[in-house]
Design a protein around this motif. Structure first.
Motif, short mmCIF file in Angstrom:
data_model
loop_
_atom_site.label_atom_id
_atom_site.label_comp_id
_atom_site.label_asym_id
_atom_site.label_seq_id
_atom_site.Cartn_x
_atom_site.Cartn_y
_atom_site.Cartn_z
N GLU A 70 0.82 -1.22 0.00
CA GLU A 70 0.00 0.00 0.00
C GLU A 70 0.85 1.27 0.00
N GLN A 71 1.93 1.26 0.75
CA GLN A 71 2.77 2.45 0.89
C GLN A 71 3.86 2.55 -0.18
N GLU A 72 4.13 1.43 -0.85
CA GLU A 72 5.17 1.34 -1.88
C GLU A 72 6.56 1.63 -1.36
N ARG A 73 6.76 1.34 -0.06
CA ARG A 73 8.07 1.49 0.57
C ARG A 73 8.04 0.81 1.93
N PHE A 74 9.23 0.69 2.52
CA PHE A 74 9.31 0.18 3.88
C PHE A 74 9.08 1.36 4.84
N PRO A 75 8.61 1.07 6.05
CA PRO A 75 8.45 2.17 7.01
C PRO A 75 9.80 2.63 7.54
N GLU A 76 9.91 3.91 7.82
CA GLU A 76 11.05 4.39 8.58
C GLU A 76 10.84 3.92 10.02
N MET A 77 11.91 3.68 10.75
CA MET A 77 11.75 3.18 12.12
C MET A 77 10.97 4.17 12.97
N LYS A 78 11.21 5.45 12.77
CA LYS A 78 10.49 6.49 13.52
C LYS A 78 8.98 6.36 13.32
N GLU A 79 8.55 6.24 12.07
CA GLU A 79 7.11 6.17 11.83
C GLU A 79 6.53 4.84 12.29
N LEU A 80 7.29 3.76 12.21
CA LEU A 80 6.79 2.48 12.70
C LEU A 80 6.59 2.54 14.22
N LYS A 81 7.55 3.10 14.92
CA LYS A 81 7.41 3.23 16.38
C LYS A 81 6.21 4.10 16.74
N GLN A 82 6.00 5.16 15.99
CA GLN A 82 4.85 6.02 16.26
C GLN A 82 3.53 5.30 15.99
N LEU A 83 3.47 4.51 14.92
CA LEU A 83 2.26 3.75 14.60
C LEU A 83 1.95 2.72 15.69
N VAL A 84 2.98 2.02 16.14
CA VAL A 84 2.80 1.03 17.21
C VAL A 84 2.40 1.72 18.50
N ARG A 85 3.08 2.81 18.83
CA ARG A 85 2.74 3.57 20.04
C ARG A 85 1.29 4.03 20.02
N ASP A 86 0.84 4.53 18.87
CA ASP A 86 -0.53 5.03 18.75
C ASP A 86 -1.55 3.92 19.02
N ARG A 87 -1.18 2.67 18.80
CA ARG A 87 -2.07 1.53 19.04
C ARG A 87 -2.00 1.01 20.47
N ILE A 88 -0.79 0.93 21.03
CA ILE A 88 -0.65 0.25 22.32
C ILE A 88 -0.47 1.17 23.52
N ALA A 89 0.01 2.39 23.31
CA ALA A 89 0.26 3.31 24.42
C ALA A 89 0.13 4.75 23.92
N PRO A 90 -1.09 5.17 23.54
CA PRO A 90 -1.29 6.46 22.88
C PRO A 90 -0.74 7.68 23.62
N GLY A 91 -0.69 7.67 24.90
CA GLY A 91 -0.22 8.83 25.64
C GLY A 91 1.28 8.86 25.86
N ARG A 92 1.97 7.83 25.42
CA ARG A 92 3.41 7.71 25.70
C ARG A 92 4.24 8.63 24.82
N ASP A 93 5.19 9.33 25.45
CA ASP A 93 6.14 10.17 24.72
C ASP A 93 7.30 9.29 24.29
N LEU A 94 7.67 9.36 23.03
CA LEU A 94 8.79 8.58 22.51
C LEU A 94 10.09 9.36 22.50
N GLY A 95 10.13 10.45 23.21
CA GLY A 95 11.36 11.23 23.30
C GLY A 95 11.78 11.78 21.96
N HIS A 96 13.05 11.51 21.59
CA HIS A 96 13.59 12.09 20.36
C HIS A 96 12.85 11.62 19.10
N VAL A 97 12.19 10.48 19.16
CA VAL A 97 11.44 9.98 18.00
C VAL A 97 10.26 10.91 17.68
#
Length: 104
Positions: A70-97
């Motif tokens: 669908e995206q025609e590319r691999f995810p950047e690690m930053k965006e993958l972490k944000q997508l996972v965070r949004d699902r499992i711990a929405p209020g969590r700050d990922l710091g520099h990410v």
């Protein structure tokens, strides 16, 4: 003594990767990064080899959050972490990410 069925605790992240394309290392690295970041929140990370050409998908508890098709590319690690965070711990700050790149 029986411990019950062998079911991974939730949330579970699964990374389906094309075995034929040799994407195991990429899938493994991404899984390792997710475990390093979300070790306390994740129940498991599962790598799922697939022989369908070019598949690379990431799911959280069965819900697709990234598809290379669908995206025609691999995810950047930053965006993958944000997508996972949004699902499992929405209020969590990922710091520099979560910080915007100010070098441009």
């Amino acid at each position: 003594m029986s411990m019950g069925p062998d079911i991974a605790p939730s949330p579970n992240v699964s990374i389906t990767y094309c075995r034929l394309c040799n994407w195991l290392l990429r899938a493994g690295w991404m899984g390792q990064e997710l475990l390093s970041t979300f070790g306390a929140e994740l129940g498991s990370v599962t790598l799922v080899p697939d022989d369908t050409g070019g598949v690379f998908e990431v799911r959280v508890d069965g819900t697709l959050i990234w598809s290379r098709a669908e995206q025609e590319r691999f995810p950047e690690m930053k965006e993958l972490k944000q997508l996972v965070r949004d699902r499992i711990a929405p209020g969590r700050d990922l710091g520099h990410v979560d910080r915007k790149d100010t070098t441009s």
